[in-house]
Scaffold this motif. Structure first.
Motif, mmCIF file in Angstrom:
data_model
loop_
_atom_site.group_PDB
_atom_site.id
_atom_site.type_symbol
_atom_site.label_atom_id
_atom_site.label_comp_id
_atom_site.label_asym_id
_atom_site.label_seq_id
_atom_site.Cartn_x
_atom_site.Cartn_y
_atom_site.Cartn_z
ATOM 1 N N UNK A 130 7.667 25.483 -14.167
ATOM 2 C CA UNK A 130 8.184 25.787 -15.503
ATOM 3 C C UNK A 130 7.872 27.242 -15.829
ATOM 4 N N UNK A 131 8.924 28.012 -16.110
ATOM 5 C CA UNK A 131 8.742 29.422 -16.428
ATOM 6 C C UNK A 131 9.067 29.765 -17.866
ATOM 7 N N UNK A 132 9.506 28.777 -18.632
ATOM 8 C CA UNK A 132 9.841 29.034 -20.027
ATOM 9 C C UNK A 132 10.673 27.886 -20.576
ATOM 10 N N UNK A 133 11.174 28.089 -21.784
ATOM 11 C CA UNK A 133 12.027 27.070 -22.371
ATOM 12 C C UNK A 133 13.049 27.695 -23.296
ATOM 13 N N UNK A 134 14.174 27.009 -23.384
ATOM 14 C CA UNK A 134 15.274 27.447 -24.243
ATOM 15 C C UNK A 134 15.179 26.687 -25.553
ATOM 16 N N UNK A 139 3.949 33.834 -22.928
ATOM 17 C CA UNK A 139 3.822 35.263 -22.632
ATOM 18 C C UNK A 139 5.056 35.962 -23.191
ATOM 19 N N UNK A 140 5.048 37.302 -23.159
ATOM 20 C CA UNK A 140 6.129 38.038 -23.825
ATOM 21 C C UNK A 140 7.213 38.558 -22.888
ATOM 22 N N UNK A 141 7.146 38.202 -21.584
ATOM 23 C CA UNK A 141 8.234 38.626 -20.691
ATOM 24 C C UNK A 141 8.484 37.560 -19.641
ATOM 25 N N UNK A 142 9.650 37.644 -19.019
ATOM 26 C CA UNK A 142 10.069 36.622 -18.074
ATOM 27 C C UNK A 142 9.204 36.638 -16.808
ATOM 28 N N UNK A 143 8.794 35.446 -16.332
ATOM 29 C CA UNK A 143 8.060 35.380 -15.064
ATOM 30 C C UNK A 143 8.989 35.281 -13.847
ATOM 31 N N UNK A 144 10.310 35.240 -14.120
ATOM 32 C CA UNK A 144 11.270 35.082 -13.028
ATOM 33 C C UNK A 144 11.633 36.434 -12.429
ATOM 34 N N UNK A 175 17.558 37.458 -13.048
ATOM 35 C CA UNK A 175 17.959 37.411 -14.450
ATOM 36 C C UNK A 175 18.150 35.973 -14.909
ATOM 37 N N UNK A 176 17.778 35.722 -16.156
ATOM 38 C CA UNK A 176 17.946 34.408 -16.773
ATOM 39 C C UNK A 176 18.781 34.582 -18.036
ATOM 40 N N UNK A 177 19.859 33.813 -18.219
ATOM 41 C CA UNK A 177 20.680 33.963 -19.425
ATOM 42 C C UNK A 177 19.955 33.458 -20.669
ATOM 43 N N UNK A 178 20.507 33.771 -21.824
ATOM 44 C CA UNK A 178 20.035 33.328 -23.131
ATOM 45 C C UNK A 178 18.736 34.034 -23.555
ATOM 46 N N UNK A 179 18.437 33.852 -24.800
ATOM 47 C CA UNK A 179 17.144 34.309 -25.336
ATOM 48 C C UNK A 179 16.181 33.128 -25.245
ATOM 49 N N UNK A 180 15.089 33.338 -24.546
ATOM 50 C CA UNK A 180 14.202 32.233 -24.216
ATOM 51 C C UNK A 180 12.771 32.515 -24.626
ATOM 52 N N UNK A 181 11.962 31.495 -24.523
ATOM 53 C CA UNK A 181 10.513 31.624 -24.679
ATOM 54 C C UNK A 181 9.913 31.514 -23.294
#
Length: 293
Positions: A185-189, A239-244, A247-253
């Motif tokens: 899990x790297x974030x959530x929409x 955290x405040x930036x993507x761990x991927x 590129x990941x679409x959308x604005x995410x957490x």
């Protein structure tokens, strides 16, 4: 010892087939007492008090902890209610009992059995009469039978194979009726409508040579209670930036990639996206570094 994913071997007469149990791997150590450990050595003894010594005094047994539904099929969803509890109370023991499915014997009465062929280890295990599910000839139609019964699949094991702890070997092949895999899990929409203000879907990744690669998002398979519990678990990891790495679409957490989950899916696209993923649950028995393409 771990299995590789694949198809049924062509030389099936050299293999035995076992049902693939949808649960958590556990090893029983009996040496004047009882100790249960997970794949990475975590102590599960208090977690699963239903596991007994089977009347044995000196043995090491490999197998799977499962929770059976009302039709007698392993239910990973039911097991989810138990696998996080280090000391379950009487109510949880009654609501979600577990069963241990032994499938290998590694040590008996002072003798290590690692170098014995699988067929001989299984013969010794069956002689103990501790409820080990049977294995079947490689030519049998066990895979179709498991599909008809809604089971996960089979494991084909070479009859002449030794046991090699910690090794993922082609001597054991897991053949599934549907595809499942671990994801990090790297974030959530954020959700919309009924899920507004909470998690809409989880962002999934696997590790490749380029770092953690985004492989899609999963928004089905959750109950409201599951989403609430995930939100609480993920909150301290934000955290405040993507761990991927891609590129990941959308604005995410975004969250630190520390939690592993399991999803079922239909296929992997050429863009490395999992199609039609369905959430199956967290896998605390897995570590993120294991989740590779």
């Amino acid at each position: 010892m771990l299995a590789v994913a694949g198809d049924l071997p062509a030389d099936r007469d050299l293999y035995g087939l076992e049902v693939k149990w949808d649960g958590i791997r556990a090893v029983i150590h009996l040496d004047g007492g009882l100790r249960v450990t997970g794949r990475h050595g975590a102590d599960y003894t208090r977690r699963y008090p239903e596991i007994s010594s089977f009347g044995l005094k000196n043995a090491v047994i490999d197998g799977e902890v499962v929770s059976l539904d009302r039709l007698g099929r392993p239910s990973f969803e039911r097991l989810q209610h138990r696998m996080h509890l280090t000391d379950p109370g009487p109510r949880m023991l009654a609501l979600y009992p577990v069963t241990y499915m032994p499938f290998d014997l590694l040590y008996l009465d002072g003798t290590p059995l690692f170098d014995l062929p699988y067929r001989d280890r299984r013969a010794l295990l069956d002689e103990l009469d501790i409820g080990a599910p049977p294995y079947f000839p490689g030519e049998s139609d066990l895979l179709s039978a498991t599909s008809a019964q809604g089971l996960e699949g089979v494991v084909a094991k070479r009859l002449d194979s030794p046991y090699r702890p910690g090794v993922r070997s082609p001597w054991w092949v897991k053949v599934k009726n549907f595809s499942t895999r671990e994801v990090v899990i790297g974030g959530w929409k954020p959700g919309k409508g009924r899920r507004s203000g909470g998690i809409g879907s989880l962002l999934m990744g696997v590790f490749t040579g380029h770092g953690m690669t985004y492989v899609g998002h999963v928004g089905t398979g959750f109950t409201d209670a599951t989403l609430d519990a995930l939100r609480a678990v993920l909150a301290p990891l934000e955290i405040d930036r993507s761990p991927f790495s891609n590129a990941v679409p959308w604005r995410n957490r975004w969250v630190r990639p520390e939690l592993v989950g399991e999803v079922a899916y239909t296929m992997v696209t050429d863009e490395l996206r999992l199609r039609h993923p369905v959430w199956r649950g967290l896998r605390p028995d897995k570590v993120p570094a294991e989740v590779v393409l």
